[in-house]
Design an enzyme around this catalytic site. Structure first.
Site, short mmCIF file in Angstrom:
data_model
loop_
_atom_site.label_atom_id
_atom_site.label_comp_id
_atom_site.label_asym_id
_atom_site.label_seq_id
_atom_site.Cartn_x
_atom_site.Cartn_y
_atom_site.Cartn_z
N VAL A 69 0.85 -1.11 0.20
CA VAL A 69 0.05 0.02 -0.05
C VAL A 69 0.76 1.26 0.06
CG1 VAL A 69 -1.81 1.27 1.17
CG2 VAL A 69 -1.81 -1.38 1.23
N CYS A 70 0.55 2.10 -0.90
CA CYS A 70 1.11 3.55 -0.87
C CYS A 70 2.58 3.38 -1.30
CB CYS A 70 0.83 4.33 0.55
SG CYS A 70 1.43 5.96 0.35
N THR A 71 3.51 3.88 -0.36
CA THR A 71 5.05 3.91 -0.68
C THR A 71 5.63 2.31 -0.10
OG1 THR A 71 5.34 5.33 1.27
CG2 THR A 71 5.50 6.24 -0.70
#
Lengths: 235, 235
Positions: B105-107
């Site tokens: 998820v995300c970075t």
């Protein structure tokens, strides 16, 4: 006004539903000049209904005056005893009666209802608990987020994220809310469309309703006890 | 297959972004027959980038074999050192190379990229980090959730909820995902429309981009170091 230091108290308790809290936490903790206080009845870590360990840093007694009080929900095991806990209910009603913002998510509305602060107020809660709101004197509104005066209620579980932006906008204006929304890329796009009873496939709704049946009975008994105490005839 | 016991490992680390983890946790912990393991490099509680205390119950070494490994993101302070941590990177790449599902998820995608598992893979990450994916050999796809083989990546922060349903559907079928979606009333309805660079008002986008500028430089330096190590020319 928009630059004033804010203190946002977020209540946690055993067997709560963690995302009722962690969703709004993500939004509130990004408000410039806000201090988020994670609060519980005592400072011991709690386990949410699904097992996640959450750790409070304040008790109800040692927190400063709050600009916002957030009340999350949960299935029943942890919430039921709190609905008879006079100290907690007084903490909730004192805050609401001060005119400061109170924000409940999911069945956190039932806790607020037990504190007597929803009488005559428009409110929402989890879809499977909407029929209980009249026992607390509240007017059920089938919307994702409902604001009535200083009380904001969000529907079930993940609705806490949506309502958190309504709270931020009330505190700091629309653009503050929009900046946070972009930062956390909140442009939701669920891969399925089963998130409400109105849109869920019929067999999915039936399965989930069957799963909730025992819980619904517990919650109805809770609500009847509160209605009796508050002198409300919801029959 | 849909009834097999599942072990879902969810990584946490200091300065991560808590909802990258708590969003998917809410979904995964409701899968029937699944055990969710909250894992870290050591068993000490960690504080997320916004101050929330999260407590792991497993270390990388003491967890059972995992059916899913979840990798959350975070701004840089906590994630940067992990991008050079050989033990963690080997843990991620061993899992991905086993063919089991990996979900970032995300970075968290940048961490996975540093583990070398995104080479030639379609992937997504936070909108403000999309331009870094080529440094990890990945093919950036501007979608909320991207699946390429056994690797599922979600966009920024709150996209973790959307992607979690894609993972559940892959593990247990669409109806299992739909039941969970209805249970947590995931019918999102943000009160504003600023959740992506494409829809945010221009002044909101400019303000958030300005806020991210220092972070972007740090991330670019990280990505260049990794590209050099992986032998990727992304110039």
């Amino acid at each position: 006004m928009h630059n004033a230091r804010l203190h946002i108290g977020m209540l946690i308790y055993p067997q709560m539903d963690q995302i009722d809290f962690t969703g709004p936490f993500e939004v509130f903790s990004r408000i410039e000049g806000a201090t988020v206080l994670v609060m519980a009845q005592c400072k011991e870590p709690v386990r949410d209904a699904l097992g996640l360990i959450l750790t409070p840093e304040y008790t109800l007694g040692d927190a400063p005056a709050l600009d916002v009080l957030h009340v999350p929900g949960g299935p029943a095991a942890g919430r039921s005893p709190l609905m008879e806990d006079e100290k907690l209910l007084a903490f909730i009603s004192d805050h609401a009666n001060s005119g400061k913002l109170l924000y409940s998510v999911c069945t956190g509305a039932l806790l607020c209802g037990a504190a007597g602060i929803l009488i005559g107020k428009r409110a929402t809660t989890h879809w499977a608990a909407m029929d209980l709101l009249p026992y607390f004197g509240a007017i059920p509104v089938n919307e994702r987020v409902v604001r009535d005066g200083n009380i904001v209620t969000a529907a079930g579980v993940t609705a806490g994220l949506d309502g958190a932006f309504t709270v931020v906008a009330a505190l700091r204006g629309d653009q503050a809310a929009e900046r946070i929304q972009l930062g956390i890329q909140y442009a939701p796009h669920p891969p399925f469309h089963a998130g409400s009873p109105e849109t869920a496939p019929r067999d999915v709704l039936q399965a989930v309703e069957a799963q909730y049946r025992p819980l619904k009975e517990v919650r109805l008994a809770e609500a009847r006890r509160v209605a009796k105490r508050l002198g409300i005839d919801a029959s």
